[in-house]
Scaffold this active site. Sequence first.
Site, mmCIF file in Angstrom:
data_model
loop_
_atom_site.group_PDB
_atom_site.id
_atom_site.type_symbol
_atom_site.label_atom_id
_atom_site.label_comp_id
_atom_site.label_asym_id
_atom_site.label_seq_id
_atom_site.Cartn_x
_atom_site.Cartn_y
_atom_site.Cartn_z
ATOM 1 N N ASP A 30 41.954 37.140 36.237
ATOM 2 C CA ASP A 30 41.421 38.494 36.091
ATOM 3 C C ASP A 30 42.760 39.583 36.439
ATOM 4 O OD1 ASP A 30 39.012 40.357 35.995
ATOM 5 O OD2 ASP A 30 40.111 40.963 37.751
ATOM 6 N N TYR A 59 46.677 47.191 37.418
ATOM 7 C CA TYR A 59 47.617 46.316 38.603
ATOM 8 C C TYR A 59 48.963 46.475 38.479
ATOM 9 C CZ TYR A 59 42.877 44.829 39.203
ATOM 10 O OH TYR A 59 41.230 44.681 39.234
ATOM 11 N N HIS A 101 37.952 49.166 32.083
ATOM 12 C CA HIS A 101 37.922 49.043 33.688
ATOM 13 C C HIS A 101 37.026 49.842 34.453
ATOM 14 C CE1 HIS A 101 41.085 47.874 36.875
ATOM 15 N NE2 HIS A 101 39.827 48.220 37.575
ATOM 16 N N GLN A 151 31.645 43.581 35.127
ATOM 17 C CA GLN A 151 32.212 43.119 36.383
ATOM 18 C C GLN A 151 31.854 44.301 37.352
ATOM 19 O OE1 GLN A 151 36.420 43.025 37.711
ATOM 20 N NE2 GLN A 151 36.256 41.121 36.774
ATOM 21 N N LEU A 169 33.251 38.855 49.185
ATOM 22 C CA LEU A 169 33.096 38.483 50.417
ATOM 23 C C LEU A 169 33.233 39.637 51.404
ATOM 24 C CD1 LEU A 169 35.846 35.541 49.928
ATOM 25 C CD2 LEU A 169 33.412 35.304 50.263
ATOM 26 N N ARG A 225 35.172 42.707 55.172
ATOM 27 C CA ARG A 225 35.594 43.935 55.282
ATOM 28 C C ARG A 225 34.582 44.996 56.076
ATOM 29 N NH1 ARG A 225 36.404 42.938 49.475
ATOM 30 N NH2 ARG A 225 38.769 43.210 49.123
ATOM 31 N N THR A 229 37.621 36.454 42.790
ATOM 32 C CA THR A 229 37.774 36.440 44.330
ATOM 33 C C THR A 229 39.353 36.399 44.159
ATOM 34 O OG1 THR A 229 37.812 35.447 46.490
ATOM 35 C CG2 THR A 229 37.602 33.890 44.542
ATOM 36 N N LYS A 274 46.791 32.920 50.061
ATOM 37 C CA LYS A 274 47.014 31.612 50.862
ATOM 38 C C LYS A 274 46.419 30.117 49.958
ATOM 39 C CE LYS A 274 46.344 34.109 55.015
ATOM 40 N NZ LYS A 274 46.118 35.630 54.445
HETATM 41 N N1 LIG Z 1 36.612 45.580 37.882
HETATM 42 C C1 LIG Z 1 37.346 46.438 39.213
HETATM 43 O O1 LIG Z 1 37.091 47.721 39.369
HETATM 44 C C2 LIG Z 1 37.564 45.676 40.447
HETATM 45 C C3 LIG Z 1 37.842 46.088 41.448
HETATM 46 C C4 LIG Z 1 38.156 45.260 42.537
HETATM 47 C C5 LIG Z 1 38.611 44.074 42.403
HETATM 48 N N2 LIG Z 1 38.601 43.585 41.200
HETATM 49 C C6 LIG Z 1 39.113 42.141 41.031
HETATM 50 O O2 LIG Z 1 38.423 41.256 41.781
HETATM 51 C C7 LIG Z 1 39.422 40.509 42.515
HETATM 52 C C8 LIG Z 1 38.676 40.131 43.855
HETATM 53 O O3 LIG Z 1 38.718 41.020 44.859
HETATM 54 P P1 LIG Z 1 38.436 41.139 46.290
HETATM 55 O O4 LIG Z 1 39.923 40.956 46.812
HETATM 56 O O5 LIG Z 1 37.457 42.313 46.476
HETATM 57 O O6 LIG Z 1 37.567 39.720 46.364
HETATM 58 P P2 LIG Z 1 36.769 39.046 47.526
HETATM 59 O O7 LIG Z 1 36.530 37.648 47.382
HETATM 60 O O8 LIG Z 1 35.757 40.192 48.205
HETATM 61 O O9 LIG Z 1 37.790 39.056 48.805
HETATM 62 C C9 LIG Z 1 39.057 38.428 48.641
HETATM 63 C C10 LIG Z 1 39.714 38.502 50.201
HETATM 64 O O10 LIG Z 1 39.117 37.757 50.997
HETATM 65 C C11 LIG Z 1 39.773 37.505 51.986
HETATM 66 N N3 LIG Z 1 39.458 36.399 52.880
HETATM 67 C C12 LIG Z 1 38.679 35.384 52.356
HETATM 68 N N4 LIG Z 1 38.531 34.319 53.234
HETATM 69 C C13 LIG Z 1 38.958 35.012 54.408
HETATM 70 C C14 LIG Z 1 38.744 34.842 55.883
HETATM 71 N N5 LIG Z 1 38.222 33.524 56.269
HETATM 72 N N6 LIG Z 1 39.265 35.272 56.757
HETATM 73 C C15 LIG Z 1 39.715 36.775 56.451
HETATM 74 N N7 LIG Z 1 39.693 37.071 54.975
HETATM 75 C C16 LIG Z 1 39.418 36.030 54.198
HETATM 76 C C17 LIG Z 1 41.201 36.972 51.373
HETATM 77 O O11 LIG Z 1 42.252 37.260 52.266
HETATM 78 P P3 LIG Z 1 43.571 36.326 52.136
HETATM 79 O O12 LIG Z 1 44.570 36.815 51.077
HETATM 80 O O13 LIG Z 1 44.176 36.398 53.458
HETATM 81 O O14 LIG Z 1 43.158 34.925 51.708
HETATM 82 C C18 LIG Z 1 41.223 38.047 50.064
HETATM 83 O O15 LIG Z 1 41.964 39.103 50.444
HETATM 84 C C19 LIG Z 1 40.708 41.491 42.588
HETATM 85 O O16 LIG Z 1 41.698 40.734 42.980
HETATM 86 C C20 LIG Z 1 40.487 42.032 41.268
HETATM 87 O O17 LIG Z 1 41.104 41.169 40.305
HETATM 88 C C21 LIG Z 1 38.284 44.313 40.117
#
Ligand SMILES: NC(=O)c1ccc[n+]([C@@H]2O[C@H](COP(=O)([O-])OP(=O)(O)OC[C@H]3O[C@@H](n4cnc5c(N)ncnc54)[C@H](OP(=O)(O)O)[C@@H]3O)[C@@H](O)[C@H]2O)c1
Length: 300
Positions: free
Chosen positions: A49, A54, A113, A170, A201, A206, A250, A254
């Site tokens: 994605d 980005y 977006h 999305q 997550l 968060r 997600t 790591k």
């Molecule tokens: N369309 C939109 O407007 C939009 C907006 C936001 C995001 N997105 C897309 O969605 C993707 C994922 O978003 P998201 O980051 O919000 O996904 P998420 O699945 O909610 O969170 C992923 C984060 O969770 C952390 N995590 C997982 N397990 C953990 C643990 N046991 N302890 C601590 N932290 C942990 C990971 O950190 P680590 O790096 O430390 O593993 C990672 O940074 C983005 O990269 C993007 O491509 C789209």
Amino acid sequence: MPIPTLPLNDGTQIPSLAFGTGTTLLHHQDAQIMAIIESAISIGFTLFDGAQRYKNEAVLGAAIKASESTVPRSELFISTKYAPMTPGDTAKTALYKSLEKLGLEYVDLYLVHAPNEHMDGGGGGLREMWKVMEECKREGLARSIGVSNFGVGHLLEIVEGAQVLPAVNQLEIHPYVWDFVKPLIKMHKEHGIVTSSYGGLSPLFRAPGGPLDPVIEKIKARLEDTWGKPVTSGQVLNKWLLQHDVLVVTTSTKAERVREYVDTCDVPELTDEEMGLIESAGAEHHQSFFKHTKYYLEGI
Ligand SMILES: NC(=O)c1ccc[n+]([C@@H]2O[C@H](COP(=O)([O-])OP(=O)(O)OC[C@H]3O[C@@H](n4cnc5c(N)ncnc54)[C@H](OP(=O)(O)O)[C@@H]3O)[C@@H](O)[C@H]2O)c1
């Protein structure tokens, strides 16, 4: 188990688990981003994605090329998102730039977006923009087209009179916004639109300490007991999304976590009672974590 797919309303299939190149990856150097994407490809992710916003499509493209000998491009599902970042750009001219950066002839999915950037002239702006998205599909630049952060009203503007329906919407989805997102998911089902999630997550990492945490812990213990293998809290929450047929986007920096995400597909199913427990704990606390959410969810 390979990552299962979901059917799109244009007759194609999409993997139900995606690796995102936004959020945490935006705080890393190109070389690190490239290494983690290559590792995600080798571990089994196929859907990536991306987004014009980005500013790392070239890194994604380089990782695809570097992995070509083990996983050909045809086995990957590459997605990017349109944001009008340069004055005068349309969805199509912006996509040409994305394809050049990615080093690809087509993307598998091209999303808008966010709706608010196309609202000049109200719904008319959205409809005009969608016509250009349809052109991108017709000309084979994008195999499927869809949207992101669209609410019911935004979708209605483009669904009426569309030649091609959005295949995907999305959104930020987790139990702390579930009650608010349900009407939108109902509309998606009526039009065969796949619901894709980001920020899934968030309740765990968060906003730890909320009403969901003890429920997830209890389910995690039950699953470990049934399966005889370790299960993480993140896997429980992502499993909850997958069992609702929600595509999970997600990410991680790591490799061990990337493997954990892919292994979620092998974790045993949650029971109906467990699904309900997650939803009632989520309903006790409403919180969203992303700026676009306010454009489509009222009350948060
Ligand atoms: N369309 C939109 O407007 C939009 C907006 C936001 C995001 N997105 C897309 O969605 C993707 C994922 O978003 P998201 O980051 O919000 O996904 P998420 O699945 O909610 O969170 C992923 C984060 O969770 C952390 N995590 C997982 N397990 C953990 C643990 N046991 N302890 C601590 N932290 C942990 C990971 O950190 P680590 O790096 O430390 O593993 C990672 O940074 C983005 O990269 C993007 O491509 C789209």
